[in-house]
Design a protein around this motif. Structure first.
Motif, PDB file in Angstrom:
ATOM      1  N   GLN A   1       7.550  -0.362 -13.170  1.00 55.65           N
ATOM      2  CA  GLN A   1       8.127  -0.596 -11.853  1.00 55.65           C
ATOM      3  C   GLN A   1       8.011  -2.064 -11.502  1.00 55.65           C
ATOM      4  O   GLN A   1       6.931  -2.640 -11.577  1.00 55.65           O
ATOM      5  N   LYS A   2       9.142  -2.667 -11.138  1.00 58.58           N
ATOM      6  CA  LYS A   2       9.114  -4.063 -10.713  1.00 58.58           C
ATOM      7  C   LYS A   2       8.625  -4.116  -9.272  1.00 58.58           C
ATOM      8  O   LYS A   2       8.997  -3.281  -8.456  1.00 58.58           O
ATOM      9  N   THR A   3       7.781  -5.062  -8.999  1.00 56.21           N
ATOM     10  CA  THR A   3       7.260  -5.228  -7.643  1.00 56.21           C
ATOM     11  C   THR A   3       7.556  -6.641  -7.162  1.00 56.21           C
ATOM     12  O   THR A   3       7.761  -7.558  -7.963  1.00 56.21           O
ATOM     13  N   PHE A   4       7.595  -6.797  -5.864  1.00 55.37           N
ATOM     14  CA  PHE A   4       7.880  -8.092  -5.270  1.00 55.37           C
ATOM     15  C   PHE A   4       6.894  -8.346  -4.147  1.00 55.37           C
ATOM     16  O   PHE A   4       6.555  -7.434  -3.399  1.00 55.37           O
ATOM     17  N   ARG A   5       6.482  -9.585  -4.017  1.00 49.50           N
ATOM     18  CA  ARG A   5       5.582  -9.942  -2.932  1.00 49.50           C
ATOM     19  C   ARG A   5       6.352  -9.932  -1.621  1.00 49.50           C
ATOM     20  O   ARG A   5       7.488 -10.391  -1.552  1.00 49.50           O
ATOM     21  N   THR A   6       5.752  -9.393  -0.596  1.00 49.22           N
ATOM     22  CA  THR A   6       6.402  -9.353   0.713  1.00 49.22           C
ATOM     23  C   THR A   6       5.890 -10.457   1.627  1.00 49.22           C
ATOM     24  O   THR A   6       6.290 -10.526   2.781  1.00 49.22           O
ATOM     25  N   GLY A   7       5.031 -11.262   1.116  1.00 47.77           N
ATOM     26  CA  GLY A   7       4.515 -12.377   1.909  1.00 47.77           C
ATOM     27  C   GLY A   7       3.277 -11.979   2.681  1.00 47.77           C
ATOM     28  O   GLY A   7       2.757 -10.875   2.569  1.00 47.77           O
ATOM     29  N   GLU A   8       2.815 -12.893   3.491  1.00 51.26           N
ATOM     30  CA  GLU A   8       1.582 -12.689   4.234  1.00 51.26           C
ATOM     31  C   GLU A   8       1.805 -12.127   5.632  1.00 51.26           C
ATOM     32  O   GLU A   8       0.876 -11.746   6.302  1.00 51.26           O
ATOM     33  N   ALA A   9       3.065 -12.136   6.101  1.00 52.46           N
ATOM     34  CA  ALA A   9       3.343 -11.694   7.468  1.00 52.46           C
ATOM     35  C   ALA A   9       2.953 -10.227   7.654  1.00 52.46           C
ATOM     36  O   ALA A   9       3.141  -9.393   6.781  1.00 52.46           O
ATOM     37  N   ARG A  10       2.406  -9.912   8.824  1.00 51.83           N
ATOM     38  CA  ARG A  10       1.949  -8.558   9.126  1.00 51.83           C
ATOM     39  C   ARG A  10       2.712  -7.965  10.324  1.00 51.83           C
ATOM     40  O   ARG A  10       2.202  -7.110  11.012  1.00 51.83           O
ATOM     41  N   GLU A  11       3.958  -8.456  10.576  1.00 51.97           N
ATOM     42  CA  GLU A  11       4.687  -7.988  11.749  1.00 51.97           C
ATOM     43  C   GLU A  11       5.096  -6.525  11.645  1.00 51.97           C
ATOM     44  O   GLU A  11       5.160  -5.820  12.625  1.00 51.97           O
ATOM     45  N   PHE A  12       5.409  -6.090  10.431  1.00 51.95           N
ATOM     46  CA  PHE A  12       5.898  -4.725  10.249  1.00 51.95           C
ATOM     47  C   PHE A  12       4.763  -3.817   9.793  1.00 51.95           C
ATOM     48  O   PHE A  12       4.042  -4.132   8.872  1.00 51.95           O
ATOM     49  N   ARG A  13       4.629  -2.667  10.444  1.00 47.77           N
ATOM     50  CA  ARG A  13       3.589  -1.713  10.058  1.00 47.77           C
ATOM     51  C   ARG A  13       4.180  -0.706   9.092  1.00 47.77           C
ATOM     52  O   ARG A  13       4.968   0.147   9.471  1.00 47.77           O
ATOM     53  N   TRP A  14       3.825  -0.836   7.832  1.00 50.64           N
ATOM     54  CA  TRP A  14       4.380   0.032   6.795  1.00 50.64           C
ATOM     55  C   TRP A  14       3.967   1.479   6.992  1.00 50.64           C
ATOM     56  O   TRP A  14       4.656   2.389   6.533  1.00 50.64           O
ATOM     57  N   ASP A  15       2.870   1.730   7.683  1.00 52.58           N
ATOM     58  CA  ASP A  15       2.455   3.103   7.922  1.00 52.58           C
ATOM     59  C   ASP A  15       3.367   3.777   8.948  1.00 52.58           C
ATOM     60  O   ASP A  15       3.331   4.983   9.125  1.00 52.58           O
ATOM     61  N   LYS A  16       4.223   3.001   9.594  1.00 53.10           N
ATOM     62  CA  LYS A  16       5.165   3.537  10.578  1.00 53.10           C
ATOM     63  C   LYS A  16       6.609   3.458  10.067  1.00 53.10           C
ATOM     64  O   LYS A  16       7.558   3.473  10.840  1.00 53.10           O
ATOM     65  N   ALA A  17       6.787   3.377   8.771  1.00 54.22           N
ATOM     66  CA  ALA A  17       8.109   3.183   8.183  1.00 54.22           C
ATOM     67  C   ALA A  17       9.061   4.333   8.509  1.00 54.22           C
ATOM     68  O   ALA A  17      10.239   4.105   8.799  1.00 54.22           O
ATOM     69  N   LEU A  18       8.592   5.569   8.476  1.00 52.32           N
ATOM     70  CA  LEU A  18       9.467   6.702   8.788  1.00 52.32           C
ATOM     71  C   LEU A  18       9.928   6.668  10.237  1.00 52.32           C
ATOM     72  O   LEU A  18      11.093   6.953  10.541  1.00 52.32           O
ATOM     73  N   ALA A  19       9.041   6.290  11.129  1.00 52.35           N
ATOM     74  CA  ALA A  19       9.424   6.183  12.538  1.00 52.35           C
ATOM     75  C   ALA A  19      10.461   5.088  12.722  1.00 52.35           C
ATOM     76  O   ALA A  19      11.421   5.246  13.484  1.00 52.35           O
ATOM     77  N   ALA A  20      10.305   3.983  12.016  1.00 48.61           N
ATOM     78  CA  ALA A  20      11.268   2.888  12.107  1.00 48.61           C
ATOM     79  C   ALA A  20      12.626   3.320  11.558  1.00 48.61           C
ATOM     80  O   ALA A  20      13.663   3.039  12.159  1.00 48.61           O
TER      81      ALA A  20
END
Length: 87
Positions: free
Chosen positions: A51-70
């Motif tokens: 699986q290829k992965t990519f860095r998303t950077g250091e920013a923490r604006e988006f809460r990945w644990d809330k991805a379904l809600a978004a």
């Protein structure tokens, strides 16, 4: 194992051709065809999946644990936009 199968006419022709070409019995031709088909002969092994992965950077604006809600909120926005267009 002895069993009864119903072959489509084109499959029977292929089996009979293999019998003639290789001078083998119906049983041998059918078993060979089944083995080749079930093993996927002729397919090149693709190797191990990575699986290829990519860095998303250091920013923490988006809460990945809330991805379904978004995603749900975006879907509702789009539905509302389409409803507004048809009014």
């Amino acid at each position: 194992m002895r069993t009864t199968v119903t072959l489509d006419p084109d499959v029977e022709r292929l089996i009979r051709n293999a019998m003639r070409e290789r001078s083998i019995s119906f049983k041998e031709a059918l078993n060979e065809a089944a083995r080749i088909g079930l093993r996927g002969a002729g397919l090149k092994p693709t190797g191990r999946f990575t699986q290829k992965t990519f860095r998303t950077g250091e920013a923490r604006e988006f809460r990945w644990d809330k991805a379904l809600a978004a995603a749900d909120a975006l879907e509702h926005e789009e539905l509302n936009r389409k409803i507004a267009l048809h009014k």
